[in-house]
Write an enzyme that holds these catalytic residues in place. Structure first.
Site, PDB file in Angstrom:
ATOM      1  N   ASP A  93      -2.062  -9.517   1.859  1.00  0.00           N
ATOM      2  CA  ASP A  93      -2.681  -8.552   2.772  1.00  0.00           C
ATOM      3  C   ASP A  93      -4.207  -8.514   2.689  1.00  0.00           C
ATOM      4  O   ASP A  93      -4.831  -7.515   3.010  1.00  0.00           O
ATOM      5  CB  ASP A  93      -2.135  -7.152   2.433  1.00  0.00           C
ATOM      6  N   GLU A 115       5.126 -12.794   1.507  1.00  0.00           N
ATOM      7  CA  GLU A 115       5.097 -11.346   1.192  1.00  0.00           C
ATOM      8  C   GLU A 115       4.884 -10.544   2.478  1.00  0.00           C
ATOM      9  O   GLU A 115       4.049  -9.640   2.556  1.00  0.00           O
ATOM     10  CB  GLU A 115       4.019 -11.010   0.164  1.00  0.00           C
ATOM     11  N   GLU A 129      -5.868  -3.177   3.597  1.00  0.00           N
ATOM     12  CA  GLU A 129      -4.708  -4.077   3.469  1.00  0.00           C
ATOM     13  C   GLU A 129      -3.580  -3.772   4.449  1.00  0.00           C
ATOM     14  O   GLU A 129      -2.947  -4.687   4.974  1.00  0.00           O
ATOM     15  CB  GLU A 129      -4.168  -4.046   2.032  1.00  0.00           C
ATOM     16  N   HIS A 211      -8.024   0.098 -10.078  1.00  0.00           N
ATOM     17  CA  HIS A 211      -9.252  -0.268  -9.373  1.00  0.00           C
ATOM     18  C   HIS A 211      -9.185  -0.114  -7.860  1.00  0.00           C
ATOM     19  O   HIS A 211     -10.146  -0.387  -7.172  1.00  0.00           O
ATOM     20  CB  HIS A 211      -9.643  -1.711  -9.701  1.00  0.00           C
ATOM     21  N   ARG A 213      -9.325   0.775  -3.963  1.00  0.00           N
ATOM     22  CA  ARG A 213     -10.295   1.532  -3.177  1.00  0.00           C
ATOM     23  C   ARG A 213      -9.900   3.007  -3.046  1.00  0.00           C
ATOM     24  O   ARG A 213     -10.750   3.885  -3.103  1.00  0.00           O
ATOM     25  CB  ARG A 213     -10.362   0.935  -1.771  1.00  0.00           C
ATOM     26  N   HIS A 244     -11.851  -3.682 -13.940  1.00  0.00           N
ATOM     27  CA  HIS A 244     -12.248  -4.546 -12.827  1.00  0.00           C
ATOM     28  C   HIS A 244     -13.778  -4.617 -12.761  1.00  0.00           C
ATOM     29  O   HIS A 244     -14.454  -3.617 -13.000  1.00  0.00           O
ATOM     30  CB  HIS A 244     -11.690  -3.944 -11.532  1.00  0.00           C
TER      31      HIS A 244
HETATM   32  N1  UDP Z   1      -3.975  -9.477 -13.831  1.00  0.00           N
HETATM   33  C1  UDP Z   1      -4.493 -10.313 -14.815  1.00  0.00           C
HETATM   34  N2  UDP Z   1      -5.446  -9.820 -15.669  1.00  0.00           N
HETATM   35  C2  UDP Z   1      -5.885  -8.525 -15.607  1.00  0.00           C
HETATM   36  C3  UDP Z   1      -5.328  -7.670 -14.609  1.00  0.00           C
HETATM   37  C4  UDP Z   1      -4.373  -8.182 -13.729  1.00  0.00           C
HETATM   38  O1  UDP Z   1      -4.106 -11.477 -14.929  1.00  0.00           O
HETATM   39  O2  UDP Z   1      -6.741  -8.138 -16.400  1.00  0.00           O
HETATM   40  C5  UDP Z   1      -3.014 -10.042 -12.879  1.00  0.00           C
HETATM   41  C6  UDP Z   1      -1.655  -9.377 -12.890  1.00  0.00           C
HETATM   42  O3  UDP Z   1      -0.790 -10.032 -13.782  1.00  0.00           O
HETATM   43  C7  UDP Z   1      -1.200  -9.468 -11.448  1.00  0.00           C
HETATM   44  C8  UDP Z   1      -2.477  -9.563 -10.639  1.00  0.00           C
HETATM   45  O4  UDP Z   1      -3.521  -9.814 -11.579  1.00  0.00           O
HETATM   46  O5  UDP Z   1      -0.453 -10.659 -11.215  1.00  0.00           O
HETATM   47  C9  UDP Z   1      -2.733  -8.300  -9.874  1.00  0.00           C
HETATM   48  O6  UDP Z   1      -3.994  -8.334  -9.324  1.00  0.00           O
HETATM   49  P1  UDP Z   1      -4.665  -7.053  -8.655  1.00  0.00           P
HETATM   50  O7  UDP Z   1      -4.247  -5.839  -9.369  1.00  0.00           O
HETATM   51  O8  UDP Z   1      -6.114  -7.380  -8.569  1.00  0.00           O
HETATM   52  O9  UDP Z   1      -4.160  -7.094  -7.162  1.00  0.00           O
HETATM   53  P2  UDP Z   1      -2.983  -6.419  -6.348  1.00  0.00           P
HETATM   54  O10 UDP Z   1      -1.718  -6.983  -6.865  1.00  0.00           O
HETATM   55  O11 UDP Z   1      -3.099  -4.927  -6.477  1.00  0.00           O
HETATM   56  O12 UDP Z   1      -3.249  -6.856  -4.939  1.00  0.00           O
END
Ligand code: UDP
Length: 370
Positions: A93, A115, A129, A211, A213, A244
């Protein structure tokens, strides 16, 4: 068939890597990989971990939404002109997904959306998103839904059933691939021991990521204050929080939590370290989509720091308490989790698949060739 796999952020890198590995096994596919540059510093190492080097890289100057999308539209245009793909694959997204899909539409290139069908039905949350998902659905030709509910959302919006494939989520594939790597290579656990000795000693800890928004408008301040209270109430428990790099996140979190007892702030962690921490923690506190999915597949309880989730399967996979960013609710939820007052009956950790989603996606693309 020439396929360009597009990705721009950390979660896209993680969730696309298994798809690229799988597609490359099929000689009918000529697979190229393009990095859109959206998460400059933290996305590429995840591809490298799986031995994937992008064939194309965009360079973005703008950090505002419109500027970055405009740059991605222009650079996707040049890429599609030069490469003439038959199909592009996008995941999730992000702005990269929308920009690539729209450009593909202009070029009459087919779009496969991985997804697909996640919805909150609130166009401003998550922002941007939810709108990226809605618009990408309109542009896509093949929709890879992670679960039945997401398929239903697509059907409700008029997507033809023949174009929807329920495949599970490729994050589970990535998790399985990583688990094998962790078992094979002791260097990862040595590294973890050196960085977090208390984890290697078996001390209880909570793993936290926050983290989004929606939580940057004061939510992270509440969450940070709640963490301090949780640490005070539970002196034997450590908290690990990879923060983050966004200045909006650091600006709220660091002044409250830097130097606080039992709270271990660090930079974003590499995937092997993060997955080992997920495997070993007591429970997870998160507002992330991907972390919810991984924790649920591992059966780790979740304190969900969002008002709602577009991933309803999570609740049926692992004990989950939804708290938003309300400090009192966060502290109560942590008490419940740490006192083990959680109900594990009627759970099914496989609702997002068993790690063969990439294979199913590859087969569906093959079958779409006719
Ligand atoms: N992740 C990582 N290291 C970190 C934090 C998250 O490898 O310090 C990985 C986690 O395993 C997951 C992904 O990052 O697969 C999630 O990313 P994020 O939270 O940025 O994005 P979202 O899934 O919310 O779009």
């Amino acid at each position: 068939m020439k396929i360009i796999v597009m990705f721009g952020t950390r979660p896209e890198a993680i969730k696309m890597a298994p798809v690229i590995i799988e597609l490359k096994k099929n000689p009918a596919f000529d697979v190229r990989v393009c990095f859109t540059g959206q998460h400059k510093d933290i996305a590429l190492p995840f591809m490298e971990l799986f031995g994937i080097v992008p064939d194309f890289k965009f360079t973005l100057e703008n950090s505002n939404l419109s500027g970055a999308v405009a740059e991605m539209l222009q650079q996707s245009h040049a890429l599609f002109e030069a490469e003439k793909p038959d199909l592009i694959l996008v995941q999730g997204d992000t702005n990269s997904v929308l920009a690539a899909s729209l450009t593909a539409f202009y070029h009459h290139v087919k779009v496969g959306h991985i997804e697909a069908g996640l919805r909150t039905h609130n166009k401003f949350s998550p922002f941007p998103e939810e709108m990226n998902r809605l618009l990408t659905t309109r542009l896509a030709d093949l929709h890879f839904a992670p679960a039945e509910q997401s398929k239903q959302n697509l059907l409700n919006e008029g997507v033809p059933e023949k174009d929807i494939f329920v495949t599970g989520n490729t994050v589970i594939d990535a998790l399985r691939l990583m688990t094998v790597k962790l078992e094979e290579n002791k260097a990862f656990s040595d590294d973890l021991k050196a960085r977090f000795p208390f984890v290697a000693e078996g001390k209880p800890f909570i793993l936290l990521t926050g983290h989004r928004r929606e939580n940057q408008d004061g939510g992270l301040v509440n969450i940070s204050r709640a963490l301090k209270e949780i640490a005070g109430k539970h002196p034997g428990v450590q908290i690990i929080y990879p923060v983050h790099p966004s200045p909006a996140v650091r600006g709220q979190v660091m002044p409250i939590l830097e130097g606080a007892a039992q709270i271990h702030l660090c930079d974003p962690l590499d995937y092997p370290t993060f997955i080992q921490l997920l495997q070993k923690c007591e429970f997870v506190m998160t507002d992330s989509g991907g972390v919810q999915e991984e924790a649920a597949a591992l059966g780790k309880p979740i304190v969900l720091m969002r008002e709602s989730t577009e991933r309803p399967e999570i609740m049926q996979m692992t004990p989950t308490i939804t708290v938003g960013s309300d400090a009192a609710k966060i502290i109560d939820a942590a008490d419940v989790m740490l006192e083990g007052k959680i109900d594990r009956s009627k759970l099914n950790p496989d609702l997002l698949g068993k790690g063969d989603s990439a294979k199913q996606i590859s087969e569906a693309i093959m079958s779409s060739l006719g």
